[in-house]
Write a protein that holds these residues in place. Structure first.
Motif, PDB file in Angstrom:
ATOM      1  N   LEU A  87       0.832  -1.210   0.000  1.00  0.00           N
ATOM      2  CA  LEU A  87       0.000   0.000   0.000  1.00  0.00           C
ATOM      3  C   LEU A  87       0.864   1.256   0.000  1.00  0.00           C
ATOM      4  O   LEU A  87       0.586   2.207  -0.735  1.00  0.00           O
ATOM      5  N   ILE A  88       1.922   1.251   0.793  1.00  0.00           N
ATOM      6  CA  ILE A  88       2.840   2.405   0.821  1.00  0.00           C
ATOM      7  C   ILE A  88       3.461   2.605  -0.556  1.00  0.00           C
ATOM      8  O   ILE A  88       3.498   3.724  -1.078  1.00  0.00           O
ATOM      9  N   ALA A  89       3.929   1.509  -1.157  1.00  0.00           N
ATOM     10  CA  ALA A  89       4.549   1.600  -2.487  1.00  0.00           C
ATOM     11  C   ALA A  89       3.547   2.098  -3.528  1.00  0.00           C
ATOM     12  O   ALA A  89       3.883   2.943  -4.373  1.00  0.00           O
ATOM     13  N   SER A  90       2.327   1.612  -3.464  1.00  0.00           N
ATOM     14  CA  SER A  90       1.302   2.040  -4.420  1.00  0.00           C
ATOM     15  C   SER A  90       0.994   3.525  -4.269  1.00  0.00           C
ATOM     16  O   SER A  90       0.890   4.247  -5.266  1.00  0.00           O
ATOM     17  N   CYS A  91       0.865   3.977  -3.031  1.00  0.00           N
ATOM     18  CA  CYS A  91       0.597   5.404  -2.787  1.00  0.00           C
ATOM     19  C   CYS A  91       1.743   6.266  -3.309  1.00  0.00           C
ATOM     20  O   CYS A  91       1.507   7.282  -3.963  1.00  0.00           O
ATOM     21  N   LYS A  92       2.967   5.853  -3.037  1.00  0.00           N
ATOM     22  CA  LYS A  92       4.137   6.622  -3.498  1.00  0.00           C
ATOM     23  C   LYS A  92       4.185   6.682  -5.014  1.00  0.00           C
ATOM     24  O   LYS A  92       4.466   7.723  -5.598  1.00  0.00           O
ATOM     25  N   THR A  93       3.886   5.546  -5.666  1.00  0.00           N
ATOM     26  CA  THR A  93       3.911   5.496  -7.129  1.00  0.00           C
ATOM     27  C   THR A  93       2.879   6.458  -7.720  1.00  0.00           C
ATOM     28  O   THR A  93       3.201   7.247  -8.610  1.00  0.00           O
ATOM     29  N   VAL A  94       1.663   6.403  -7.211  1.00  0.00           N
ATOM     30  CA  VAL A  94       0.602   7.278  -7.740  1.00  0.00           C
ATOM     31  C   VAL A  94       0.921   8.735  -7.462  1.00  0.00           C
ATOM     32  O   VAL A  94       0.744   9.588  -8.335  1.00  0.00           O
ATOM     33  N   LYS A  95       1.419   9.025  -6.267  1.00  0.00           N
ATOM     34  CA  LYS A  95       1.762  10.405  -5.918  1.00  0.00           C
ATOM     35  C   LYS A  95       2.906  10.935  -6.788  1.00  0.00           C
ATOM     36  O   LYS A  95       2.884  12.094  -7.204  1.00  0.00           O
ATOM     37  N   SER A  96       3.894  10.091  -7.077  1.00  0.00           N
ATOM     38  CA  SER A  96       5.011  10.552  -7.902  1.00  0.00           C
ATOM     39  C   SER A  96       4.565  10.799  -9.333  1.00  0.00           C
ATOM     40  O   SER A  96       5.024  11.724  -9.979  1.00  0.00           O
ATOM     41  N   LYS A  97       3.650   9.967  -9.841  1.00  0.00           N
ATOM     42  CA  LYS A  97       3.111  10.177 -11.181  1.00  0.00           C
ATOM     43  C   LYS A  97       2.275  11.449 -11.227  1.00  0.00           C
ATOM     44  O   LYS A  97       2.274  12.164 -12.213  1.00  0.00           O
TER      45      LYS A  97
END
Length: 119
Positions: free
Chosen positions: A105-115
């Motif tokens: 979940l942390i990785a997914s949030c970071k990925t979406v936020k960086s995009k």
């Protein structure tokens, strides 16, 4: 693809939580079983809900709620272990799965936020 793996993992974890709640209720434990039942199944519900989010902010919000619920579930698992309602092996297995969900979940949030910030 990662979201599907996350959804599959959360569904599997929810099934385990429900089975744990059944076991706890058979031992006449209702306080923690009600709490972990809500938080543990809410993880998957929010992940599934995120798939139909109304935009990136809503998507991130649902995943962050799932992350909070996973954190709470980890607390209840530890409390159940410390009060001898679950054995060490059950605790370790379920806590590892809960931790894996949090990491994803942390990785997914970071990925979406960086995009989101690059657009």
């Amino acid at each position: 693809m990662k979201e599907n793996k996350l959804a599959d993992m959360s569904m599997s974890f929810s099934v385990q939580i429900i089975n744990l709640v059944k076991d706890l209720k058979s031992k006449h434990e209702s306080i923690i079983s009600n709490q972990i039942g809500r938080s543990g199944t809410s993880i998957g519900a929010n992940i599934y809900e995120a798939n139909y989010a109304q935009g990136k902010k809503d998507f991130i919000s649902k995943l962050e709620i799932a992350l909070k619920e996973a954190s709470e579930t980890g607390y209840w698992l530890e409390l159940l272990f410390r009060t001898n309602y679950i054995d060490e092996q059950t605790y370790k297995t379920m806590n590892e799965q809960c931790t894996s969900l949090r990491v994803m979940l942390i990785a997914s949030c970071k990925t979406v936020k960086s995009k989101e910030s690059t657009n």
